[in-house]
Design a protein around this motif. Structure first.
Motif, PDB file in Angstrom:
ATOM      1  N   ARG A   1       4.136  -1.747  -1.813  1.00  0.00           N
ATOM      2  CA  ARG A   1       4.925  -2.980  -1.730  1.00  0.00           C
ATOM      3  C   ARG A   1       6.249  -2.799  -2.465  1.00  0.00           C
ATOM      4  O   ARG A   1       6.335  -2.034  -3.431  1.00  0.00           O
ATOM      5  CB  ARG A   1       4.143  -4.145  -2.330  1.00  0.00           C
ATOM      6  CG  ARG A   1       2.819  -4.381  -1.656  1.00  0.00           C
ATOM      7  CD  ARG A   1       2.031  -5.489  -2.312  1.00  0.00           C
ATOM      8  NE  ARG A   1       2.696  -6.784  -2.189  1.00  0.00           N
ATOM      9  CZ  ARG A   1       2.043  -7.945  -2.095  1.00  0.00           C
ATOM     10  NH1 ARG A   1       0.718  -7.959  -2.090  1.00  0.00           N
ATOM     11  NH2 ARG A   1       2.692  -9.070  -1.990  1.00  0.00           N
ATOM     12  N   SER A   2       7.256  -3.547  -2.045  1.00  0.00           N
ATOM     13  CA  SER A   2       8.538  -3.470  -2.739  1.00  0.00           C
ATOM     14  C   SER A   2       8.482  -4.302  -4.018  1.00  0.00           C
ATOM     15  O   SER A   2       7.820  -5.341  -4.084  1.00  0.00           O
ATOM     16  CB  SER A   2       9.668  -3.974  -1.848  1.00  0.00           C
ATOM     17  OG  SER A   2       9.642  -5.385  -1.737  1.00  0.00           O
TER      18      SER A   2
ATOM     19  N   THR B   1      10.790  -6.012  -5.244  1.00  0.00           N
ATOM     20  CA  THR B   1      11.445  -7.302  -5.003  1.00  0.00           C
ATOM     21  C   THR B   1      10.466  -8.314  -4.418  1.00  0.00           C
ATOM     22  O   THR B   1      10.436  -9.485  -4.827  1.00  0.00           O
ATOM     23  CB  THR B   1      12.645  -7.118  -4.053  1.00  0.00           C
ATOM     24  OG1 THR B   1      13.594  -6.228  -4.657  1.00  0.00           O
ATOM     25  CG2 THR B   1      13.320  -8.446  -3.769  1.00  0.00           C
ATOM     26  N   SER B   2       9.644  -7.871  -3.467  1.00  0.00           N
ATOM     27  CA  SER B   2       8.687  -8.802  -2.863  1.00  0.00           C
ATOM     28  C   SER B   2       7.639  -9.239  -3.879  1.00  0.00           C
ATOM     29  O   SER B   2       7.220 -10.405  -3.890  1.00  0.00           O
ATOM     30  CB  SER B   2       8.017  -8.161  -1.649  1.00  0.00           C
ATOM     31  OG  SER B   2       7.153  -7.098  -2.032  1.00  0.00           O
TER      32      SER B   2
ATOM     33  N   ARG C   1       9.144 -11.869  -6.125  1.00  0.00           N
ATOM     34  CA  ARG C   1       9.297 -13.161  -5.455  1.00  0.00           C
ATOM     35  C   ARG C   1       7.979 -13.909  -5.364  1.00  0.00           C
ATOM     36  O   ARG C   1       7.924 -15.126  -5.563  1.00  0.00           O
ATOM     37  CB  ARG C   1       9.907 -12.951  -4.072  1.00  0.00           C
ATOM     38  CG  ARG C   1      11.399 -12.654  -4.131  1.00  0.00           C
ATOM     39  CD  ARG C   1      11.973 -12.334  -2.779  1.00  0.00           C
ATOM     40  NE  ARG C   1      13.418 -12.125  -2.863  1.00  0.00           N
ATOM     41  CZ  ARG C   1      14.104 -11.377  -2.017  1.00  0.00           C
ATOM     42  NH1 ARG C   1      13.485 -10.757  -1.009  1.00  0.00           N
ATOM     43  NH2 ARG C   1      15.414 -11.236  -2.163  1.00  0.00           N
TER      44      ARG C   1
ATOM     45  N   ASP D   1      -1.336 -15.001  -2.740  1.00  0.00           N
ATOM     46  CA  ASP D   1      -1.346 -13.610  -2.289  1.00  0.00           C
ATOM     47  C   ASP D   1      -2.593 -12.947  -2.875  1.00  0.00           C
ATOM     48  O   ASP D   1      -2.549 -12.357  -3.957  1.00  0.00           O
ATOM     49  CB  ASP D   1      -0.079 -12.896  -2.757  1.00  0.00           C
ATOM     50  CG  ASP D   1       0.114 -11.528  -2.121  1.00  0.00           C
ATOM     51  OD1 ASP D   1      -0.886 -10.821  -1.919  1.00  0.00           O
ATOM     52  OD2 ASP D   1       1.273 -11.162  -1.847  1.00  0.00           O
TER      53      ASP D   1
END
Length: 352
Positions: free
Chosen positions: A55-56, A58-59, A62, A194
């Motif tokens: 996963r990034s 940044t994600s 967020r 998530d």
């Protein structure tokens, strides 16, 4: 007393049994994790690392930030549950608990988390692989980290959990008495937002220094993060295997300095009174520069400002040990004042 659930575990991980005990100002139920269960939990958390690395950064920031925003939304039931838990566990007053929660949660928003990553690493992509700049630079977290956090300031455990996930490190967080509910609430809310990301973290309370399970966790961690007093840190340092990095946040004392000119007594009172003086960033010692006779003026003005602060952010009810310590300090100050032939500038002997 409020009943507090002392754990939030990945999907499929269930404690074999639970124990219940009064911890501080709350009745806490926690998982009775034995060495076998500890190893199983560590293996499960480690297994999530490949998905985290895919996963990034940044994600991840967020998603974590969107959960953090819920703790600032006064219309969100999670916000109300968090304030209630902080009051019940820590003994802070309602207004102070609200101010502490929203002050801590202000650093859990998407903007703040993304800014934190940029400040620490420059380019968030460094956490995703080698950057494409003139120098190829990458940064990676650990396979598994154990976080052992004190409970003196609510919200510190949640911040520690968030920061570990930001660098894609699966973790088990052991919160301290007084700050159990917040990381549990945060991780459960993250599971709603998530579930895959939430599976990379676990929160479980147990009394500090608890036998074989804690020793097993310490022996298998790639990194240990510890918040606490000098004795706690020294004990854990001796138990952590050689070569395993330890990130230590030990005892600290805050102080303020009043210069020769005028000063803002209300601002100084807030510095003294915030967190009910439990935080390392609150003022525990005050230094007054200039004429020694000015000390009394500063103290009198500060006392009046603290009385005004009491109306805005009333101090919580101390437990018996805290109340006894406060009374001893007040009586000692009164004796020193009388011995010097001066009046004791008190008025809040049982308050701040």
């Amino acid at each position: 007393m409020m009943r507090v659930a002392g754990w939030a575990l990945p999907r499929g991980a269930h404690p074999p049994a639970t124990e219940v005990r009064t911890v501080g100002r709350a009745i806490v139920e926690w998982p009775a994790i034995d060495p076998v269960a500890a190893l199983r939990l560590i293996d499960g958390l480690r297994s999530t690392r490949p998905a985290l690395l895919g996963r990034s950064s940044t994600s991840i920031a967020r998603v974590l930030g969107q959960v953090g925003l819920r703790f600032l939304d006064r219309d969100d039931p999670l916000h109300a549950a968090a304030v209630e838990a902080v009051v019940a566990e820590s003994g802070l007053s309602g207004p102070m608990a609200l101010r502490v929660l929203e002050g801590m949660a202000a650093d859990w928003t998407p903007d703040r988390l993304l800014r934190l990553v940029r400040e620490e690493f420059g380019d968030p992509a460094i956490l995703d692989g080698f950057s494409d700049g003139r120098r190829r630079v990458g940064a990676w977290g650990d396979g598994f980290a154990l976080h052992l956090v004190s409970g003196s300031v609510p919200g510190v455990g949640t911040t520690s959990l968030i920061r570990s996930l930001l660098v894609k490190t699966p973790l088990l967080l052991k919160p301290g008495a007084g700050d159990i509910a917040l990381p549990v609430l945060f991780l459960r809310a993250l599971g709603e937002a998530d579930a895959e990301l939430a599976d990379s973290a676990a929160v479980a309370y147990w009394p500090g220094g608890s036998g074989e399970a804690e020793a097993t966790l310490l022996s298998r961690a790639d990194r240990v993060v510890v918040y606490g007093g000098s004795e706690t840190i020294a004990r854990l340092r001796a138990d952590v295997p050689s070569g395993v990095p330890i990130v230590e946040y030990g005892h600290r004392v805050g102080f303020s300095v009043v210069g020769p000119g005028d000063f803002d007594a209300d601002a100084l009172a807030r510095a003294v009174g915030f967190f009910d003086q439990r935080g390392c960033v609150t003022t525990h010692q005050l230094f007054v520069l200039g004429d020694p006779g000015r000390v009394e003026e500063v103290v009198v003005r500060l006392g009046s400002a603290l009385e005004r602060l009491e109306a805005e952010l009333p101090r919580g009810r101390p437990d018996d040990a805290e109340a006894g310590a406060i009374r001893q300090r007040v009586e000692a100050a009164e004796l020193r004042a009388h011995a010097a032939g001066r009046a004791f500038a008190g008025g809040m002997a049982d308050g701040w």
